[in-house]
Write a protein that holds these residues in place. Structure first.
Motif, PDB file in Angstrom:
ATOM      1  N   ALA A 128       0.961  -1.491  -0.471  1.00 23.25           N
ATOM      2  CA  ALA A 128      -0.212  -0.165  -0.174  1.00 23.25           C
ATOM      3  C   ALA A 128       0.984   0.683   0.366  1.00 23.25           C
ATOM      4  N   ALA A 168       0.784   4.211  -2.766  1.00 23.02           N
ATOM      5  CA  ALA A 168       0.710   5.153  -2.068  1.00 23.02           C
ATOM      6  C   ALA A 168       1.855   6.184  -2.498  1.00 23.02           C
ATOM      7  N   VAL A 185      -6.857   6.316   2.955  1.00 24.25           N
ATOM      8  CA  VAL A 185      -6.459   4.829   3.162  1.00 24.25           C
ATOM      9  C   VAL A 185      -7.333   4.236   3.906  1.00 24.25           C
ATOM     10  N   THR A 196      -2.003  12.273   2.999  1.00 26.66           N
ATOM     11  CA  THR A 196      -3.126  11.447   3.039  1.00 26.66           C
ATOM     12  C   THR A 196      -3.734  11.161   4.779  1.00 26.66           C
TER      13      THR A 196
END
Length: 213
Positions: free
Chosen positions: A44, A48, A56, A81
């Motif tokens: 992940a 990203a 997320v 994020t």
């Protein structure tokens, strides 16, 4: 209401059924764009870096690198994020640790689709979101935290020693005060926290992270 720019969401869960199910649900919403799905946190993080997701949505319990540890890595490597934790557990420890590490929200896996969408929208907009059961646990912790703040520094020191199993005499020797003074403090602490027993004080200290369980 449709947003001008779709919210870019990255999904992280080591259960393929959960991952596929979430992806299928979210892709039915025009204002949400699933930019990736990963079975592990390290994958992940790689996604990203290229996809720059707004949110997320990440499971806590994963092998190798769990969701809690991954929060810190995401905050370092992808600071813009927002992290929304997904879990089966309404554990106070998981919830408070998630928040402490920098997550913007925490939702349980059994919530409705509408609540998941609301959570994504809220954290993407810079807010915080906790599903109902989670909010109850947080409020309970907040009440206790306020009570702990009400204790004086000396009272907190005495509480820690009592919770560690020290007698009044031991506490008095450690802090260089009389046993009678310790007993007075002990009574005040119990009154302020609304706790009647020494065992209750110990449990309180553990639950609030003042000492290890």
């Amino acid at each position: 209401m449709s947003a001008p720019n779709p919210i870019k969401v990255l999904l992280v869960d080591n259960h393929p059924l959960v991952l596929d199910g979430l992806k299928a649900i979210l892709e039915t919403y025009d204002h949400i764009n699933v930019v990736g799905a990963a079975a592990g946190a390290r994958t992940a993080l790689d996604i990203a870096r290229n996809a720059a997701p707004d949110v997320v949505l990440m499971d806590i319990n994963m092998p190798e690198l769990n969701g809690l540890d991954a929060i810190e890595l995401f905050k370092e490597q992808s600071p813009a994020t927002k992290l929304l934790m997904l879990s089966m557990h309404d554990s106070r420890e998981y919830i408070s640790t998630s928040v402490m590490y920098g997550a913007s929200g925490y939702i349980l896996k059994d919530v409705s689709t509408e609540e998941i969408i609301e959570a994504i929208e809220t954290v993407a907009a810079g807010g915080r979101f906790f599903s109902t059961g989670v909010s109850d646990v947080l409020l309970e912790r907040g009440d206790k935290a306020q009570k702990t703040k009400a204790l004086t520094t000396r009272e907190q020191a005495i509480l820690l020693l009592i919770a560690a199993g020290k007698s009044n005499k031991d506490v008095a020797g450690t802090l260089d005060i009389s046993a009678r003074t310790v007993e007075t403090h002990r009574k005040n602490i119990k009154k302020k926290l609304g706790i009647a027993t020494t065992a209750g004080l110990t449990r309180y200290a553990i639950e609030n992270g003042l000492i290890g369980g």
